[in-house]
Design a protein around this motif. Structure first.
Motif, short mmCIF file in Angstrom:
data_model
loop_
_atom_site.label_atom_id
_atom_site.label_comp_id
_atom_site.label_asym_id
_atom_site.label_seq_id
_atom_site.Cartn_x
_atom_site.Cartn_y
_atom_site.Cartn_z
N GLU A 1 -19.76 -17.95 -13.97
CA GLU A 1 -19.11 -18.95 -13.96
C GLU A 1 -20.21 -19.83 -12.93
O GLU A 1 -20.50 -19.62 -11.84
N SER B 1 -21.54 -17.78 -24.47
CA SER B 1 -21.32 -18.76 -23.49
C SER B 1 -20.74 -19.96 -23.92
O SER B 1 -21.19 -20.38 -24.90
N ASN C 1 -20.51 -22.01 -7.65
CA ASN C 1 -19.63 -23.31 -7.65
C ASN C 1 -20.09 -24.22 -6.68
O ASN C 1 -19.84 -24.08 -5.59
N THR D 1 -18.58 -11.56 -16.12
CA THR D 1 -18.39 -12.96 -16.38
C THR D 1 -19.35 -13.84 -15.51
O THR D 1 -19.66 -13.33 -14.35
N SER E 1 -18.39 -9.90 -11.75
CA SER E 1 -18.13 -11.39 -11.61
C SER E 1 -19.18 -11.78 -10.89
O SER E 1 -19.47 -11.49 -9.88
N VAL F 1 -19.77 -21.49 -18.46
CA VAL F 1 -19.05 -20.03 -18.28
C VAL F 1 -19.58 -19.10 -19.32
O VAL F 1 -19.92 -19.77 -20.50
N ILE G 1 -20.57 -15.89 -9.73
CA ILE G 1 -19.71 -17.16 -9.33
C ILE G 1 -20.84 -17.95 -8.43
O ILE G 1 -21.14 -17.71 -7.68
N SER H 1 -21.59 -24.12 -11.67
CA SER H 1 -21.32 -25.46 -11.88
C SER H 1 -22.13 -26.15 -10.76
O SER H 1 -22.49 -25.65 -9.53
#
Length: 336
Positions: A227, A197, A150, A225, A146, A213, A148, A229
């Motif tokens: 993610e 995506s 954010n 995965t 994963s 994502v 990420i 932003s």
């Protein structure tokens, strides 16, 4: 080695500070269309300012040029530098298209100059330790991972310059912020086979995406995965990579991915795990990544070897971002 910087915006100061810390490196020149932006480098480092790249590249004492311009301008500048027989350190992403990337790498090969891409997160102490864990096979077979990012980049950030958030010169959260973490994901997990995506522009008044994502199937069969932003309120929230293996689970994370948030490995004792966690906490940043990359370039030239982060590395992560964009545009999985 004598260094020059092309493009004197925000990131150029990191390059200048890194060069200044290395005994075997000296900043001797800077180039920008705006003379005012170069005053700092002239006063702080006694670097000669140039408004014309061709004139600067005519100076024989320059060994390496760092490209710190908006991403959409990397390719023509890099080709010009390579043809002047100067080695190149280029900020991420290496370029905005695969075609432009190939122009850069071909020019470097044709002129026998070295090329390094700035992906400094590879040199964080926690990332280096995770790489050792992976290389030793301590996690066993990997099931999935994963990634990420954010973060917060408010509208004022994008309004600083007209190129920010544009598809031609900057890209969105994947191309600009998360690309470092995607580089790490490839470094740990290997080559992708297929990606899917979805993306959106939810809060920021920009052309590119501010949230994305996605999923990846790697050639190994493992899944991933992603993610990412820049829409998080009110400030950066999380940057992390988690890898799940048959013999261990590892998460590096925090607001910046600087520490082991989770470290559970079958063949490591509790004391070994705690000692490793504490050693990272004692100096989470380590030597700044830009300093690593610039010093590595000096060594690569002296020893006639490839830099640690090559043009091919830069091309691979660019291809991943572009595959995500293609998938989101087509609303279907695409082959890498």
């Amino acid at each position: 080695m004598n260094f020059a910087i092309v493009g004197c915006g925000f990131i150029a100061k990191k390059h200048a500070a890194a060069i200044d810390k290395i005994d075997a490196a000296k900043l001797v020149a800077v180039c920008d269309k705006d003379p005012a932006t170069m005053e700092f480098y002239k006063e702080e480092y006694d670097a000669e300012p140039y408004t014309e790249l061709e004139q600067m590249l005519g100076e024989e004492d320059i060994d390496v040029a760092c490209i710190c311009t908006p991403s959409g301008f990397h390719a023509p500048i890099a080709v010009q530098i390579a043809e002047a027989k100067k080695h190149i350190i280029v900020e991420k992403p290496i370029a905005m298209t695969v075609e432009d990337t190939d122009k850069i790498t071909n020019a470097c090969k044709a002129n026998n100059v070295k090329l390094a891409v700035v992906h400094p997160n590879r040199f964080r102490p926690v990332v280096q330790e995770l790489r050792k864990i992976m290389d030793q096979g301590l996690l066993g077979k990997i099931s999935h991972a994963s990634c990420i990012v954010n973060w917060n980049r408010n509208q004022e950030y994008y309004d600083q310059a007209p190129w920010r958030g544009t598809k031609q010169h900057d890209g969105g959260v994947l191309m600009n912020q998360a690309i470092h973490n995607l580089d790490l994901l490839l470094w740990f997990m290997g080559t992708p086979d297929q990606v899917f995506s979805m993306e959106a522009t939810r809060f920021r008044n920009i052309e590119a995406e501010d949230v994305s994502v996605g999923t990846i199937k790697f050639n190994s069969g493992a899944l991933g995965t992603v993610e990412a932003s820049t829409t998080v309120y009110p400030k950066n929230y999380e940057e992390s990579i988690t890898i799940f293996g048959e013999k261990g689970t590892v998460k590096i994370g925090g607001t910046n991915a600087l520490n082991f948030e989770h470290l559970d490995i079958m063949d490591m004792s509790d004391n070994e795990i705690e000692d490793l966690k504490e050693s990272i906490k004692a100096d989470p940043w380590g030597t700044p990544g830009h300093q690593w990359i610039i010093e590595d370039m000096v060594n690569a030239i002296n020893k006639n070897r490839e830099p640690a982060v090559t043009g091919e590395d830069g091309k691979n992560v660019l291809k991943l971002v572009l595959s995500f964009y293609e998938s989101a545009n087509q609303n279907q999985p695409v082959q890498f």
